[in-house]
Design a protein around this motif. Structure first.
Motif, short mmCIF file in Angstrom:
data_model
loop_
_atom_site.label_atom_id
_atom_site.label_comp_id
_atom_site.label_asym_id
_atom_site.label_seq_id
_atom_site.Cartn_x
_atom_site.Cartn_y
_atom_site.Cartn_z
N LEU A 113 -6.03 -11.18 -1.85
CA LEU A 113 -6.77 -10.55 -1.03
C LEU A 113 -8.19 -11.45 0.01
CD1 LEU A 113 -8.44 -9.00 -5.10
CD2 LEU A 113 -7.37 -7.30 -3.19
N GLY B 292 -3.60 -3.00 -8.01
CA GLY B 292 -4.17 -4.26 -7.98
C GLY B 292 -3.68 -4.86 -7.01
N CYS B 293 -4.30 -6.47 -6.66
CA CYS B 293 -3.28 -6.98 -5.80
C CYS B 293 -3.76 -8.49 -5.65
CB CYS B 293 -4.50 -6.91 -4.27
SG CYS B 293 -3.08 -7.35 -3.16
N THR C 22 -0.21 -1.02 -1.45
CA THR C 22 -0.29 -1.75 -2.67
C THR C 22 0.47 -1.23 -4.06
OG1 THR C 22 -2.52 -1.45 -2.89
CG2 THR C 22 -1.85 -3.29 -1.95
N ILE D 199 -10.41 -6.33 -7.12
CA ILE D 199 -10.52 -6.22 -5.80
C ILE D 199 -12.31 -5.88 -5.19
CG2 ILE D 199 -10.54 -4.01 -4.01
CD1 ILE D 199 -7.80 -3.39 -5.33
N LEU E 32 -4.42 -0.35 0.57
CA LEU E 32 -4.96 -0.83 -1.13
C LEU E 32 -4.69 0.43 -1.24
CD1 LEU E 32 -7.70 -3.63 -0.81
CD2 LEU E 32 -5.55 -4.32 -1.58
N TRP F 89 -8.83 -2.57 -9.67
CA TRP F 89 -9.62 -2.16 -8.82
C TRP F 89 -10.90 -2.77 -9.09
CZ3 TRP F 89 -10.89 -0.67 -3.73
CH2 TRP F 89 -9.83 -0.49 -3.04
#
Lengths: 376, 544
Positions: free
Chosen positions: B237, B231-232, B227, B259, B247, B256
């Motif tokens: 997620l 973040g994602c 990633t 996450i 990640l 985070w």
């Protein structure tokens, strides 16, 4: 290409029987060398099964060094067999010195130790002697082990057999590995000649091992002094077998799972998939990448043949109760055991390990898809 | 004669600029598309006054002048608006009337790109076309001593392992005792290197994730994507596709919060956690997302205010010793997922990498080491960091692998190499060379951007404006007017093309070497190079 021939017999036979089988396969090898592993000996050596036998080639100076070395360690000679040449040296075979097998009486303190400690001592002494003789080339040792004799030389196998008189009854034995070619992939060196021996494990291989360098690096970094040499890419097969049975405590059935693991799809349906997946993962550096046919003998005198994952090399096993042979080609088998049932000959394929136990009653085929015996 | 314009030290002419616009008055339709599309406003409408002297032969009549006006293009010479060579003007021109041309000898701009005392920042790469990896040849060809394999028809197993692999005795004992064993993933050896959500546009990210999913679920190729620090997306997620993602946590910890919040809702574990300590493009520097790109979405995912630059610190705030803090961070991350997810650090290539590695060897939870060489790319960095800082990947990787061989740990800690793989288009050859030097896997970002999304960057300082959000292809922009140019479906298609062709090429390399049943990690006897000193240094064959 190398040609391989191995015999497992209930009664002692002459090594010339294997040399003759190599001779009929001559079209397939260049006759550049011969290596012999003789074990489960008949004759006088057969009566001293516990005495370690040192096999090798020694110059006069080398013999003096050897005597001093063994004397210092309290080893006393019990019997010496010198292979006096019976003919002129064949063309291309150098005069190296005395071809000798000598059985020793162990010193009392070593006798009192465990078998494992004794075996370690034999191996360390062989390695030390080999190193001592390497620079001056006055000592060449191939094995130092009870009930085992090894002979290696450059030249045509048949001519070497006659030159060294390998038909002498002292050499009759029940397990023979014979290989007909000096290793020509790397530098010419007797230590590069198959079969390779380490603590009772002996193997020889047909075909080049393309994963040689990473495997060699892995074995060298195991911290075991016997994992050394590697003048030939095929030596690693013997050491992987040694690692399998000595370090991992696995039987012969596991060897092929280490060198040529199943694919993930094949593994999914396997009863022992968790164990096999762990073996494949942790022993990944020992995966060979063919083309190889490996024939060998284990410390318990079980003999076997395995093929690479793609079965790119020839190999057949056949015989009759009392005597079985492993051969690169069927003509070799025909020469050694003509009166067998040819219909029962078996050519191991990419998943098979062909096994002949010391009783020499049958060929057992262990397929990698079968479930495995529990490790002991 | 007209008086000259004011000349200041930074007054440049077109000839001082490396990228010079060639424009053809005769074919230009004056449609204005080129000036509209130019991401840096390097060209503008030019109203040109032209004087024509009309003289008769032998001056029979007194010469006269006629004056005309024509319209066209003018290239701006203000350093702030220099042409970046992206050639979007050429792409949109209906008549091929305009194109930038590189004049490498025009170097004056280099001395004037620090206006106001601000050192140059940019995205992109090192701008050095040289590649040692391109010089490495595969020389151990199987033919007679062993038969060559058939790349098209034989069975190949070109997978690698990511995670801490126990030594055989320990691993088998753990199975027998039903004890904990480190998580290990079997993955494809080409990984998509860390490019953050924020550095990349939403369309680019979506395209990559779709492509990765297709490769996994339709083509059976376990391709993984990192990633980067950013973040994602929350839905990802909480989806089953998280298992294809690695990640990344870096010194800014951006993303985070989201996450950690998503942890209880995760349907799958991520493939792995990458702790970024360094990056090849800007070693010793933290990540940087410039304010241009921090819009509402990015701000929400990263948990920051909009419109502020996001420089990550050069080091993790809690870090003061490798022995303790790195171990703690690896353990904390492992613990967050119940020790079911491999956690490994990523560092930039450096002479201290062997010290890092030796420490990781002693840490049973360390799942690998990623090393990013000096040729790695970035979305934003100081020019000086990109061009001059860092260590080439080949020797760094080789030293680390040899260190592992000495300690007998070469199967236990996978090394992941990155930085410059495929920089000149030779992705599979470069990857195979690194694998045979000792890498378990390779990471690539720039090649993926170029091949899957049409990134225009090159080693000639072309484009390189990823940092300011004006990417003309919409790859690294957060402006919907730009990123709508990028169709995520097409990115996914191209990504699949890239991996399938890579796979064929990799087989075409390993098959003639006689390798098929396992990745030839450390098979250095198959490599050669015609540079003696390199051969000695890398312990490969010197061939001429």
């Amino acid at each position: 290409m190398c040609r391989l021939f191995a015999l497992s017999s209930r009664d002692p036979v002459s090594p010339m029987r294997a040399i003759e089988a190599l001779n009929v396969m001559k079209e397939g090898h260049d006759g550049s060398g011969v290596g012999l592993f003789l074990s489960d000996l008949g004759g006088p050596f057969g009566e001293m099964k516990d005495a370690p036998i040192l096999s090798g080639i020694f110059t006069d100076e080398g013999l003096n060094c050897l005597d001093a070395y063994m004397g210092e360690r309290g080893f006393v000679t019990r019997k010496t067999l010198v292979l006096e040449p019976r003919t002129k040296a064949p063309l291309g075979t150098p005069l190296r010195g005395t071809y000798m097998a000598r059985a020793y009486e162990m010193p009392a303190d070593l006798k009192a130790k465990s078998k494992a400690e004794q075996e370690l001592a034999f191996m360390l002494m062989r390695v030390e002697l080999r190193r001592m003789g390497e620079a001056a080339e006055n000592i060449r040792v191939f094995s130092f082990w009870p009930d085992t004799i090894m002979i290696k030389e450059v030249g045509d196998p048949m001519a070497i057999g006659e030159y060294l008189g390998l038909d002498r009854p002292e050499l009759d034995c029940r397990r023979i590995l014979a290989q007909g070619r000096q290793n020509t992939n790397y530098a010419i060196n007797l230590y590069a000649c198959h079969p390779f021996f380490l603590q009772g494990v002996c193997t020889m291989t047909n075909g080049e091992n393309t994963a040689f360098v990473p495997i060699r690096e892995y074995l060298l970094s195991r911290g075991f002094p016997g994992y050394m040499g590697y003048q030939s890419d095929s030596e690693v097969f013997a050491h992987i077998m040694h690692y399998t049975i000595n370090r991992l405590q696995f039987g012969i059935e596991y060897y092929k799972h280490i060198i040529t693991p199943l694919s993930d799809t094949e593994m999914e349906a396997h009863a022992d998939r968790a164990l096999l997946a762990r073996i494949k993962q942790t022993c990944r550096k020992l995966i060979i990448d063919g083309p190889n046919c490996v024939i060998g003998c284990l410390p318990d005198k079980t003999m076997f043949m395995v093929q690479d994952r793609k079965k790119l090399r020839p190999g057949v096993v056949g015989g009759k109760p009392g005597i079985f042979a492993f051969s690169s080609e069927i003509c070799g088998l025909d020469a050694a055991i003509p009166d067998r049932d040819q219909n029962a000959d078996f050519q191991p394929m990419h998943l098979d390990t062909a096994i002949v136990r010391p009783q020499c009653q049958e060929v057992t085929i262990c397929n990698q898809l079968q479930s495995l015996p529990r490790p002991h | 004669m007209q008086s000259a314009a004011v000349i200041t030290p930074s007054t440049l002419s077109v000839n001082d600029l490396p990228w010079q616009i060639e424009w053809d008055k005769d074919t230009c339709t004056l449609c204005g598309r080129c000036t509209a599309v130019c991401p840096v406003s390097a060209i503008e409408l030019g109203v040109h006054r032209k004087r024509t002297v009309e003289a008769t032969p032998a001056l029979a009549k007194k010469p006269t002048n006629s004056y005309s006006i024509y319209h066209g293009i003018r290239q701006r010479t203000d350093p702030a608006y220099h042409c970046i060579g992206c050639a979007m003007c050429n792409m949109v021109c209906p008549n091929n009337a305009i194109a930038p041309r590189l004049r490498p000898e025009a170097t004056t701009l280099k001395f004037h790109n620090n206006r106001g005392g601000a050192a140059r920042t940019r995205g992109g790469r090192r701008n050095d076309g040289g590649s040692l990896l391109d010089q490495i040849k595969f020389i151990r060809i199987s033919m007679l001593t062993d038969p060559a394999l058939d790349a098209g028809r034989h069975e190949f197993n070109l997978r690698t392992l990511l995670g801490r692999i126990q030594p055989p005795e320990e691993g088998l004992a753990a199975l027998a005792d039903n004890a904990w064993v480190p998580a290990v993933r079997e993955i494809y050896p080409l990984m998509i290197g860390s490019m953050s959500f924020g550095a990349l546009s939403p369309n680019m990210w979506e395209g990559l994730v779709m492509g990765v999913t297709y490769l996994n679920e339709e083509m059976g190729m376990p391709v993984r994507m990192c990633t980067g620090e950013g973040g994602c997306p929350p839905r990802l997620l909480r989806s089953r596709f998280l298992k294809y993602m690695i990640l990344q946590v870096a010194s800014g910890y951006f993303g985070w919060d989201e996450i950690i919040k998503a942890l209880p809702d995760m349907k799958e574990d991520p493939c792995a956690i990458e702790i970024k300590y360094g990056q090849g493009a800007k070693p010793g520097d933290g990540g940087l997302l410039m304010w241009y790109k921090v819009n509402k979405l990015i701000a929400a995912i990263r948990g920051v205010p909009m419109g502020v630059s996001l420089p990550s610190p050069p080091t993790h705030q809690t870090q003061y010793s490798i022995e303790e803090s790195v171990a703690k961070m690896i353990q904390s991350m492992s613990m967050a997922w119940g020790f079911r997810v491999p956690v490994y650090p990523k560092i930039s290539g450096t002479t201290t990498s062997t010290a890092v590695l030796n420490n990781l060897v002693r840490n049973p939870y360390a799942a690998g080491l990623a090393i990013d060489g000096e040729d790695g790319g970035t979305g934003a960095a100081y020019n000086v960091s990109m061009n001059h800082m860092g260590h080439p990947i080949a020797t760094n990787l080789r030293d680390c692998y040899e260190n592992l061989v000495i300690s007998g740990k070469q199967n236990e800690i996978p090394l992941i190499a990155g930085g410059g793989i495929g920089k000149n288009g030779n992705l599979a050859a470069n990857a195979a060379a690194l694998i045979m030097l000792g890498a378990s896997a390779v990471q690539s970002g720039k090649y993926i951007m170029q091949a899957a999304a049409g990134c225009l960057g090159s080693e000639h300082d072309r484009c390189n404006v990823c940092n300011i959000g004006v990417c003309p292809k919409g790859i690294t922009s957060q402006d919907p007017r730009l990123y709508r140019r990028l169709d995520p479906e097409k990115v996914a298609e191209r990504l699949v093309d890239v991996f399938l062709s890579f796979d064929t090429e990799l087989r075409k390399i390993v098959a003639p070497l006689g390798r098929s049943t396992s990745l030839p990690i450390g098979m250095s006897d198959g490599l050669g190079i015609s540079d003696y000193h390199v051969a000695e240094r890398l312990k490969i064959k010197y061939v001429v």
